[in-house]
Design a protein around this motif. Structure first.
Motif, PDB file in Angstrom:
ATOM      1  N   VAL A 240       0.893  -1.141   0.046  1.00  0.00           N
ATOM      2  CA  VAL A 240       0.065   0.052  -0.099  1.00  0.00           C
ATOM      3  C   VAL A 240       0.952   1.176  -0.160  1.00  0.00           C
ATOM      4  N   ASP A 241       2.242   1.093   0.654  1.00  0.00           N
ATOM      5  CA  ASP A 241       3.112   2.523   0.449  1.00  0.00           C
ATOM      6  C   ASP A 241       3.077   2.748  -0.912  1.00  0.00           C
ATOM      7  N   SER A 242       3.107   3.920  -1.310  1.00  0.00           N
ATOM      8  CA  SER A 242       2.864   4.388  -2.637  1.00  0.00           C
ATOM      9  C   SER A 242       3.986   4.038  -3.477  1.00  0.00           C
ATOM     10  N   GLU A 243       5.346   4.059  -2.951  1.00  0.00           N
ATOM     11  CA  GLU A 243       6.437   3.773  -3.790  1.00  0.00           C
ATOM     12  C   GLU A 243       6.374   2.357  -3.928  1.00  0.00           C
ATOM     13  N   HIS A 244       6.173   1.382  -2.918  1.00  0.00           N
ATOM     14  CA  HIS A 244       6.136   0.074  -3.331  1.00  0.00           C
ATOM     15  C   HIS A 244       5.152  -0.332  -4.206  1.00  0.00           C
TER      16      HIS A 244
ATOM     17  N   LEU B  34      13.118   3.575   6.017  1.00  0.00           N
ATOM     18  CA  LEU B  34      12.407   2.308   6.282  1.00  0.00           C
ATOM     19  C   LEU B  34      11.692   1.747   5.055  1.00  0.00           C
ATOM     20  N   GLU B  35      11.394   2.748   4.131  1.00  0.00           N
ATOM     21  CA  GLU B  35      11.013   2.014   2.911  1.00  0.00           C
ATOM     22  C   GLU B  35      12.070   1.235   1.957  1.00  0.00           C
ATOM     23  N   VAL B  36      13.252   1.554   2.088  1.00  0.00           N
ATOM     24  CA  VAL B  36      14.451   0.889   1.660  1.00  0.00           C
ATOM     25  C   VAL B  36      14.526  -0.475   2.056  1.00  0.00           C
TER      26      VAL B  36
END
Ligand code: MG
Length: 386
Positions: free
Chosen positions: A147-151, A218-220
């Motif tokens: 759901v994270d936009s980048e992922h 955290l996204e990395v």
């Protein structure tokens, strides 16, 4: 009809999820809701979406809700036991994991163990216990829809090629409200300034994380676990307009990007409806009126949290859990104005320096590292900065 269980229904992602459900009532039905403390909003959601069960953190709040919802066929539960029952609700086919922070880990694991597919918004779940979560999903055939936009963007870009042909993932970052600030200016910023994100409307914790670039860190780690990529093949690119949500570079040099207006309803709807696309979820993108998209390298010296996240994933084991928990504590103290903005990375670095990483064999190991880091960070704040 897809039956949804929603963890974190009164938060920013939770509310956006319900507005997607409301827009497509013939496709989605809400079976179960769980919230933290906002019992007033939870009651409104129960009345509108008619779940079979609902949970709220405190037993006292649950008691009040039971009285107020006495006219409805809903079972109201409380505490972690209640969250677990919502996560694993029998009729649900997908669980939306949108509780903020490590608090989401145990209920998310419960959903996986009950065989639910996941729409995952809580990145701390993967940061704290990514190895265990992914292994559990693999062994049960559970799919995770980011759901994270980048992922979500990377998930979409990955349809253009084979995993073996990926050269690197490129996560875009807005750079937050303090991009270009000097060290001196950063030391003086207030929570009110940090809570004004230029592009995205989000919860408090993630908005501060965006301002420190910890969110990107955290996204990395999240991308490392979701897509099975080593950290040296995940790069971060500052893109202040937040129109390109992320990209995948393939071995032939082709770069595939996903673009759209910055609106969380897009990735939420895609996670819920995959592989289909729902009509008119996000506002249309008008590139001509936007005119210019710009890019720059992240400034790791002024925003060291991003570098610490790379350090944490390279150290492995319990270190990412320590990074994430120390960050949660530091952000909480920044928001109540007991520490400054530039103290946030100091607290995280000191907690990581004091930690010797150990392998995570169980969720309890991850929670133990999390608790250790919280106590360590509280101690650091009291001793050195208080
Ligand atoms: Mg994001």
């Amino acid at each position: 009809m897809k039956n949804i269980s929603l963890l974190g229904s009164t938060g920013s992602i939770g509310q956006s999820t319900l507005s997607v459900v409301e827009k497509f009532p013939d496709r989605f039905s809400v079976i179960a809701l769980a919230a933290g403390n906002n019992s007033e909003l939870l009651e409104k959601q129960i009345r509108k979406f008619k779940p079979r069960i609902a949970a709220i953190s405190g037993e006292k709040a649950a008691e009040g809700l039971r009285k107020r919802c006495g006219d409805l066929p809903v079972r109201i539960l409380s505490g972690i036991e209640g969250m677990i029952q919502v996560a694993a609700a029998e009729e649900a086919s997908i669980t939306v994991s949108a509780i903020v922070g490590t608090a989401g880990l145990v209920p998310t694991m419960a959903a996986i163990r009950a065989g639910k597919d996941l729409a995952l918004a809580n990145k701390e779940v993967l940061v704290t216990a990514g190895e265990l979560v992914m292994a559990e999903c693999r062994s049960r055939g559970i799919r995770i829809f980011p759901v994270d936009s980048e992922h979500s963007a990377i998930f979409q870009c990955l349809h253009a090629g084979a995993h073996k042909d990926i050269r690197r993932l490129i996560l875009t970052a807005s750079g937050g409200p303090f991009r270009g600030h000097s060290r001196k200016e950063l030391a003086k910023v207030t929570p009110a300034q940090a809570l004004k994100h230029p592009n995205w409307s989000m919860g408090k914790k993630i908005t501060i994380d965006s301002a420190t670039l910890m969110n990107k860190g955290l996204e990395v780690i999240e991308a490392h676990w979701l897509f099975g990529m080593q950290p040296d093949r995940i790069s971060v690119l500052v893109h202040p307009q937040s129109i390109i949500h992320s990209m995948v570079e393939y071995s032939d040099g082709a770069v595939v990007a996903q673009l759209g207006m910055p609106d969380m309803k897009g990735p939420i709807a895609y996670a819920l409806s995959y592989p289909e696309r729902l009509d008119g979820v996000s506002p249309a993108l008008d590139l001509a009126s936007l005119g210019t998209l710009t890019f720059e390298e992240p400034d790791l010296e002024r925003f060291p949290c991003l570098a610490y996240a790379y350090d944490a994933i390279k150290a492995g084991g319990s270190m990412p859990a320590v990074l994430s928990a120390a960050n949660e504590v530091a952000v909480k103290h920044f928001l109540d104005e007991s520490i400054g903005f530039t103290d946030i990375p100091r607290v995280i670095k000191a907690a990581m320096d004091a930690h010797t990483p150990s392998p995570l064999r169980t969720v309890e190991d991850a929670l133990k590292a999390d608790l250790w880091a919280r106590q360590e960070a509280e101690g650091i704040i009291k001793d050195r900065l208080g």
